[in-house]
Design a protein around this motif. Structure first.
Motif, mmCIF file in Angstrom:
data_model
loop_
_atom_site.group_PDB
_atom_site.id
_atom_site.type_symbol
_atom_site.label_atom_id
_atom_site.label_comp_id
_atom_site.label_asym_id
_atom_site.label_seq_id
_atom_site.Cartn_x
_atom_site.Cartn_y
_atom_site.Cartn_z
ATOM 1 N N SER A 192 -26.658 -99.084 60.347
ATOM 2 C CA SER A 192 -27.493 -98.420 59.263
ATOM 3 C C SER A 192 -27.317 -97.797 57.553
ATOM 4 C CB SER A 192 -27.383 -96.244 59.994
ATOM 5 O OG SER A 192 -27.447 -95.625 58.714
ATOM 6 N N THR A 193 -27.700 -98.682 56.777
ATOM 7 C CA THR A 193 -27.324 -98.815 55.621
ATOM 8 C C THR A 193 -27.710 -97.049 54.773
ATOM 9 O OG1 THR A 193 -29.619 -98.837 54.746
ATOM 10 C CG2 THR A 193 -28.722 -101.154 55.249
ATOM 11 N N GLY A 194 -28.075 -95.615 55.282
ATOM 12 C CA GLY A 194 -27.552 -95.395 54.629
ATOM 13 C C GLY A 194 -28.262 -94.219 55.729
ATOM 14 N N PRO A 195 -27.871 -92.626 55.099
ATOM 15 C CA PRO A 195 -28.556 -91.394 56.028
ATOM 16 C C PRO A 195 -30.089 -92.138 56.262
ATOM 17 C CG PRO A 195 -28.504 -90.657 53.733
ATOM 18 C CD PRO A 195 -27.687 -92.009 53.872
ATOM 19 N N HIS A 196 -30.160 -91.547 57.832
ATOM 20 C CA HIS A 196 -32.112 -91.803 58.112
ATOM 21 C C HIS A 196 -31.948 -91.433 59.847
ATOM 22 C CE1 HIS A 196 -30.900 -95.713 59.467
ATOM 23 N NE2 HIS A 196 -32.187 -95.526 59.962
ATOM 24 N N TYR A 214 -34.017 -90.903 69.224
ATOM 25 C CA TYR A 214 -33.604 -90.101 68.255
ATOM 26 C C TYR A 214 -31.981 -91.041 67.809
ATOM 27 C CZ TYR A 214 -37.079 -86.547 69.914
ATOM 28 O OH TYR A 214 -37.841 -86.260 70.722
ATOM 29 N N ALA A 215 -31.934 -92.126 67.231
ATOM 30 C CA ALA A 215 -30.629 -92.915 66.854
ATOM 31 C C ALA A 215 -30.320 -92.806 65.384
ATOM 32 C CB ALA A 215 -30.787 -93.805 66.849
ATOM 33 N N HIS A 216 -28.826 -92.754 64.904
ATOM 34 C CA HIS A 216 -27.783 -92.881 64.190
ATOM 35 C C HIS A 216 -27.631 -91.099 63.253
ATOM 36 C CE1 HIS A 216 -28.840 -96.774 63.522
ATOM 37 N NE2 HIS A 216 -30.643 -96.643 62.710
ATOM 38 N N LEU A 217 -27.727 -90.406 64.615
ATOM 39 C CA LEU A 217 -26.842 -88.634 63.828
ATOM 40 C C LEU A 217 -26.334 -89.144 63.682
ATOM 41 C CD1 LEU A 217 -29.336 -87.780 66.922
ATOM 42 C CD2 LEU A 217 -29.925 -87.505 65.035
ATOM 43 N N SER A 218 -26.021 -87.717 63.427
ATOM 44 C CA SER A 218 -24.265 -87.506 62.419
ATOM 45 C C SER A 218 -24.358 -86.450 63.866
ATOM 46 C CB SER A 218 -24.686 -86.301 61.297
ATOM 47 O OG SER A 218 -25.204 -85.729 60.964
ATOM 48 N N ARG A 219 -24.787 -85.751 64.509
ATOM 49 C CA ARG A 219 -24.399 -84.861 64.862
ATOM 50 C C ARG A 219 -25.338 -84.500 66.831
ATOM 51 N NH1 ARG A 219 -22.731 -77.732 64.184
ATOM 52 N NH2 ARG A 219 -22.418 -77.290 66.046
ATOM 53 N N ILE A 220 -24.976 -84.820 67.024
ATOM 54 C CA ILE A 220 -25.384 -84.329 68.710
ATOM 55 C C ILE A 220 -25.750 -83.066 69.201
ATOM 56 C CG2 ILE A 220 -26.193 -84.689 71.420
ATOM 57 C CD1 ILE A 220 -25.147 -87.636 70.393
ATOM 58 N N PRO A 264 -40.684 -85.770 64.531
ATOM 59 C CA PRO A 264 -39.262 -84.689 64.861
ATOM 60 C C PRO A 264 -38.439 -84.570 63.315
ATOM 61 C CG PRO A 264 -39.549 -87.043 64.428
ATOM 62 C CD PRO A 264 -41.481 -86.393 63.972
ATOM 63 N N VAL A 265 -39.016 -84.763 62.205
ATOM 64 C CA VAL A 265 -38.870 -84.219 61.304
ATOM 65 C C VAL A 265 -39.388 -83.517 60.500
ATOM 66 C CG1 VAL A 265 -37.316 -85.130 58.777
ATOM 67 C CG2 VAL A 265 -36.881 -86.142 60.842
ATOM 68 N N LYS A 266 -39.169 -82.019 59.915
ATOM 69 C CA LYS A 266 -39.847 -81.050 59.344
ATOM 70 C C LYS A 266 -39.479 -81.421 58.056
ATOM 71 C CE LYS A 266 -40.819 -78.349 63.641
ATOM 72 N NZ LYS A 266 -40.779 -77.263 64.565
ATOM 73 N N SER A 267 -38.431 -81.376 57.641
ATOM 74 C CA SER A 267 -38.124 -81.009 56.213
ATOM 75 C C SER A 267 -38.522 -82.482 55.563
ATOM 76 C CB SER A 267 -36.353 -81.250 55.578
ATOM 77 O OG SER A 267 -35.869 -79.868 56.490
ATOM 78 N N SER A 268 -39.279 -82.530 53.919
ATOM 79 C CA SER A 268 -38.916 -83.690 52.799
ATOM 80 C C SER A 268 -38.081 -84.869 53.732
ATOM 81 C CB SER A 268 -38.750 -83.135 51.561
ATOM 82 O OG SER A 268 -39.203 -82.458 51.296
ATOM 83 N N PHE A 269 -38.981 -86.124 53.485
ATOM 84 C CA PHE A 269 -38.340 -87.566 53.930
ATOM 85 C C PHE A 269 -39.088 -89.042 53.049
ATOM 86 C CE2 PHE A 269 -40.930 -86.500 57.387
ATOM 87 C CZ PHE A 269 -41.907 -87.347 57.553
ATOM 88 N N ARG A 270 -38.595 -89.945 53.209
ATOM 89 C CA ARG A 270 -39.500 -90.797 53.253
ATOM 90 C C ARG A 270 -39.209 -91.708 53.929
ATOM 91 N NH1 ARG A 270 -37.760 -94.818 49.764
ATOM 92 N NH2 ARG A 270 -35.605 -94.961 49.367
ATOM 93 N N TYR A 271 -40.759 -92.293 54.657
ATOM 94 C CA TYR A 271 -40.782 -93.429 55.018
ATOM 95 C C TYR A 271 -39.759 -94.944 54.560
ATOM 96 C CZ TYR A 271 -43.562 -90.860 58.752
ATOM 97 O OH TYR A 271 -44.256 -89.799 59.282
ATOM 98 N N THR A 272 -38.544 -95.308 55.531
ATOM 99 C CA THR A 272 -38.364 -96.698 54.792
ATOM 100 C C THR A 272 -38.880 -97.768 55.088
ATOM 101 O OG1 THR A 272 -35.975 -96.148 56.147
ATOM 102 C CG2 THR A 272 -36.181 -95.375 53.831
ATOM 103 N N GLY A 325 -25.004 -99.736 68.187
ATOM 104 C CA GLY A 325 -26.141 -100.124 67.177
ATOM 105 C C GLY A 325 -26.883 -98.782 67.441
ATOM 106 N N TYR A 326 -26.925 -98.270 67.286
ATOM 107 C CA TYR A 326 -27.957 -96.935 68.047
ATOM 108 C C TYR A 326 -27.612 -95.622 66.656
ATOM 109 C CZ TYR A 326 -32.756 -98.265 70.153
ATOM 110 O OH TYR A 326 -33.052 -99.308 70.435
#
Length: 454
Positions: A425-429, A396-402, A331-339, A379-380
């Motif tokens: 959510s505690t941060g953008p993810h 796909y949850a916690h989105l800033s834009r749909i 779902p994410v092609k850019s750089s990210f980190r599994y939290t 909560g999503y």
């Protein structure tokens, strides 16, 4: 009371000494660092007063160490993200090359199989023609033999009649030596019998020559038929070897496809049945089937093996169609980190995986499907649900834009939203979930299954 006073004094002395000792250590450390980090003062002025902050060498050293640790952590984290991005790209290219090479090898084996089958069919046709020629020559040989026997029988009859005629002629000659006219008739009869004997002898010689020629042609035809049989056997053996290689290749290729569905908790037989129900159209005119009358068991065995390979290839194609319908992409092609992973967390079930990245990072659909929900949900936060085939659903949850709406059809890789920090959510993810027949499963099983196949 004297004892109590005496006991309290050592405690006070120890307390004072305990406070003095760290101060001495700090003063000693400051003196040692004074050479490289001299003491500095930071003045703060106001309208009616001036104050300053004293920066001792030890304080400066702690500040430098803290800054160095933060800088080192930033460098290491950036390196890890860059290495992950590079390794992800190289693995995708390698999977693409491997799949292309495998498909090319299958096409080569299929083409070689078709060529060997054509050669085997041509050899079979030549062998059939040779057998027909041998059969004709044998018929001619039998006819020649029958004619020869008839001529021999006729010759024996003629010889017997000739012998009787000669005997009668001699008897008549002895009795009728008186008249010359009778002698002339006897000589004419003898010449007539001689001519008939010469004719029969010539026919016998011609028959014998024809029989010899027929035997020679039959022998040549037998040798040619043997050569064709050997050639046909070699072609059949080679064709069988190719069929075995092709059968092994497709069998090995089906196993990882079967494992893909088992790893994500789906029954491969049910998946194949569902796909075949959706792709079951048939049609076209029906023509009579021509059967071979040669009764060759080898060709029948090869036909059976070829049909089995076709069945396996159809199974592979059905698996390919099913895999295209599963949400196997990232779902994410850019750089990210599994939290956070799938499983129990803080006493509750965490039904997805969390991928942290900068706010606004693009989020893509992981498979073809229809948007069943696009909006805000408890909560999503901002949530998108996509319904796929074979009973699968992604969230796909916690989105800033749909970027999609209810009922919209999306394809794998379509941009559907942006990563954000909405909801609990505690941060953008991105919180990503996969459900199969209404039950949440580990999304990493889909991602790993895709990497194992491609």
């Amino acid at each position: 009371m004297g004892n109590g006073t005496t006991a309290s004094r050592p405690q006070q002395g120890c307390t004072v000494e305990g406070h003095v000792l760290p101060k001495r250590l700090i003063s000693s450390l400051d003196s040692s660092l004074e050479r490289w980090l001299p003491e500095k003062r930071l003045f703060l002025r106001s309208d009616d007063a001036t104050r300053f902050l004293r920066l001792r060498p030890a304080t400066q050293l702690m500040g430098l160490l803290g800054g160095g640790l933060i800088f080192g952590w930033t460098v290491i984290a950036s390196s890890i993200l860059v290495i992950d991005a590079i390794s992800s790209g190289s693995s995708d290219e390698q999977m693409s090359h491997t799949q292309a090479a495998f498909e090319e090898r299958l096409e080569q084996l299929s083409a070689e199989r078709d060529a060997r089958a054509a050669e085997a069919l041509a050899a079979q046709n030549r062998f059939t023609v040779a057998l027909e020629q041998v059969s004709k020559m044998q018929s001619q040989l039998l006819a020649s033999e029958e004619k020869r026997r008839e001529l021999e029988t006729g010759l024996k009859v003629v010889q017997s009649n000739l012998s009787e005629a000669i005997t009668e002629r001699n008897d008549v000659k002895e009795q009728l030596q008186v008249t010359d006219g009778d002698g002339m008739d006897d000589q004419a009869r003898t010449e007539e019998f001689s001519v008939a004997l010469d004719i029969l002898s010539g026919e016998l010689r011609n028959t014998a020559d024809a029989r010899s020629e027929a035997e020679r042609l039959a022998e040549e035809a037998s040798l040619k038929a043997e050569e064709l049989r050997v050639e046909r056997d070699q072609i059949i053996a080679r064709n069988d070897e190719i069929l075995n290689q092709l059968e092994n290749a497709v069998t090995v290729s089906v196993e990882p496809l079967d494992e893909v569905f088992r790893s994500v908790g789906m029954d491969p037989d049910d998946v194949l049945s569902t796909i075949r129900e959706g792709y079951s159209g048939q049609g076209g005119p029906l023509n009579p089937i021509s059967y071979s009358t040669s009764g060759d068991a080898t060709l029948s065995r090869e036909e059976t093996k070829a049909k089995q390979i076709i069945v396996t290839l159809d199974e592979m194609n059905t698996y390919r169609i099913a895999i295209e319908k599963l949400p196997l992409a990232m779902p994410v092609k850019s750089s990210f980190r599994y939290t956070s992973g799938f499983g129990r967390r803080w006493g509750r079930m965490h039904e997805g995986v969390d991928m942290a990245g900068p706010s606004g990072t693009p989020v893509y659909a992981t498979g073809d499907g229809v948007v069943s929900f696009a909006g805000r949900q408890s909560g999503y936060g901002n949530l998108i649900k996509v319904t796929h085939e074979l009973g699968t659903e992604t969230r796909y949850a916690h989105l800033s834009r749909i970027r999609v709406k209810d009922g919209q059809r999306v394809s794998q890789g379509d941009l559907i939203g942006d990563m954000g920090n909405t909801g609990r959510s505690t941060g953008p993810h991105l919180h990503y979930e996969v459900h199969v027949n209404g039950r949440a499963v580990d999304p990493m099983s889909f991602i790993k299954a895709a990497s194992n196949v491609f």
